[in-house]
Design a protein around this motif. Structure first.
Motif, PDB file in Angstrom:
ATOM      1  N   HIS A  97      22.891   5.898   1.675  1.00  0.00           N
ATOM      2  CA  HIS A  97      21.986   5.524   2.763  1.00  0.00           C
ATOM      3  C   HIS A  97      20.641   6.217   2.574  1.00  0.00           C
ATOM      4  O   HIS A  97      20.525   7.127   1.753  1.00  0.00           O
ATOM      5  N   ARG A  98      19.680   5.828   3.376  1.00  0.00           N
ATOM      6  CA  ARG A  98      18.372   6.481   3.291  1.00  0.00           C
ATOM      7  C   ARG A  98      18.423   7.817   4.052  1.00  0.00           C
ATOM      8  O   ARG A  98      19.071   7.913   5.089  1.00  0.00           O
ATOM      9  N   ASP A  99      17.768   8.826   3.552  1.00  0.00           N
ATOM     10  CA  ASP A  99      17.633  10.108   4.253  1.00  0.00           C
ATOM     11  C   ASP A  99      18.991  10.617   4.734  1.00  0.00           C
ATOM     12  O   ASP A  99      19.156  10.942   5.914  1.00  0.00           O
ATOM     13  N   GLU A 100      19.951  10.680   3.828  1.00  0.00           N
ATOM     14  CA  GLU A 100      21.308  10.994   4.287  1.00  0.00           C
ATOM     15  C   GLU A 100      21.658  12.471   4.196  1.00  0.00           C
ATOM     16  O   GLU A 100      20.994  13.254   3.514  1.00  0.00           O
TER      17      GLU A 100
END
Ligand code: AMP
Length: 273
Positions: A97-100
């Motif tokens: 995921h983004r910015d996980e």
């Protein structure tokens, strides 16, 4: 055998499973080594799940992520014949995921030897294995002793994070001539394969020296280096079960690890004494 690529689907299937789940995470290009893990999982559990995922976060820039062997059709057949219940093959995008939230490998164990040569590699390993454990919630998870440092780190991850999973080690499977099986062996041409044999030969030599009474780590390393003079040795390490360096071999508490490059191919192997 069910082949599942979708996250929601694997979660739904897992929810319905009763009894014990044996889990074998792999990067595919399956060989007898993987098959031994799968067989053990089959013997010890009600359900067997194998995952195939070439995890990008454990490859460093310039490593073989793009060339890593992919053999989807053959892998499916091998899993089917081995009695695997579920083959999980997620797409790369589905797993990240983004910015996980990101895990870090242990500051010592994660950054010596393999972690020193491949900084960040074990961060990627713990991240993906934790995600896969979250999805599969295995009773037992099977890992090869061939990747001794990875095995030690994942056992520690399970302990440190109080995960309800048993980490099961499986002995290294070798070719008849001693070469440890690895998906990366396909990169070796016949001449390189011959030279690669010196890795397992050097470990055998170490074992014989210890049996003959030699305990000095430096003397053992020197003898091993002599056998591997035809290849590019990255490290030889003599450590205890916590990967602390040993000056003297302690019987039943000594691991000798080797990493070497043969041509462009990087290989690792080890032996417990
Ligand atoms: P990989 O697909 O290389 O990530 O390996 C998946 C699992 O198989 C890891 O737990 C490895 O340690 C294990 N494995 C790889 N090669 C061998 C081998 N020759 N013998 C036993 N286990 C192995």
């Amino acid at each position: 055998m069910q082949i599942i690529k979708n996250i929601e689907e694997i979660q739904a299937v897992r929810k319905k499973m009763r009894g014990s789940v044996g889990f074998v995470p792999t990067m595919g290009a399956l060989h007898q080594g993987h098959l031994t893990l799968i067989r053990k999982a089959r013997e010890e559990n009600d359900h067997v799940v194998v995952s195939i995922f070439v995890n990008p976060t454990q490859f460093l820039p310039g490593e073989d992520l793009d060339e890593y062997p992919r053999r989807e059709e053959a892998d499916r057949k091998i899993c089917e014949l081995a009695g695997v219940d579920i083959l999980f093959m997620p797409a790369t995008d589905a797993m990240y995921h983004r910015d996980e939230v990101t895990l870090k490998a242990p500051p010592y164990l994660g950054y010596i030897l393999e972690g020193h040569r491949r900084p960040g590699h074990f961060d990627g390993v713990v991240q993906i294995v934790m995600k896969l454990f979250g999805l599969m919630q295995p009773t037992r998870a099977y890992f090869g002793r061939k990747d001794a440092q990875q095995l030690r780190i994942l056992k520690k991850m399970a302990e440190d994070l109080f995960l309800p999973v048993e980490i099961v080690p499986v002995d290294t499977v070798r070719e008849d001539d001693g070469l440890a099986l690895s998906s990366r062996n396909v990169y070796l041409n016949p001449e390189e394969r011959e030279r690669a044999l010196s890795i397992s030969k050097s470990l055998k030599r170490a074992s014989r020296l210890v049996m003959a009474g030699e305990t000095d780590a430096e003397a053992i390393k020197l003898a091993m280096r002599e056998i591997m003079r035809g290849i590019d040795v990255e490290y030889i390490a003599v450590v205890d079960r916590d990967f602390m360096p040993l000056e003297k071999v302690e019987i039943k508490n000594t691991l000798i690890l080797v990493a070497a490059k043969v041509g462009k191919t990087r290989l690792i192997d080890n032996i417990w004494l």
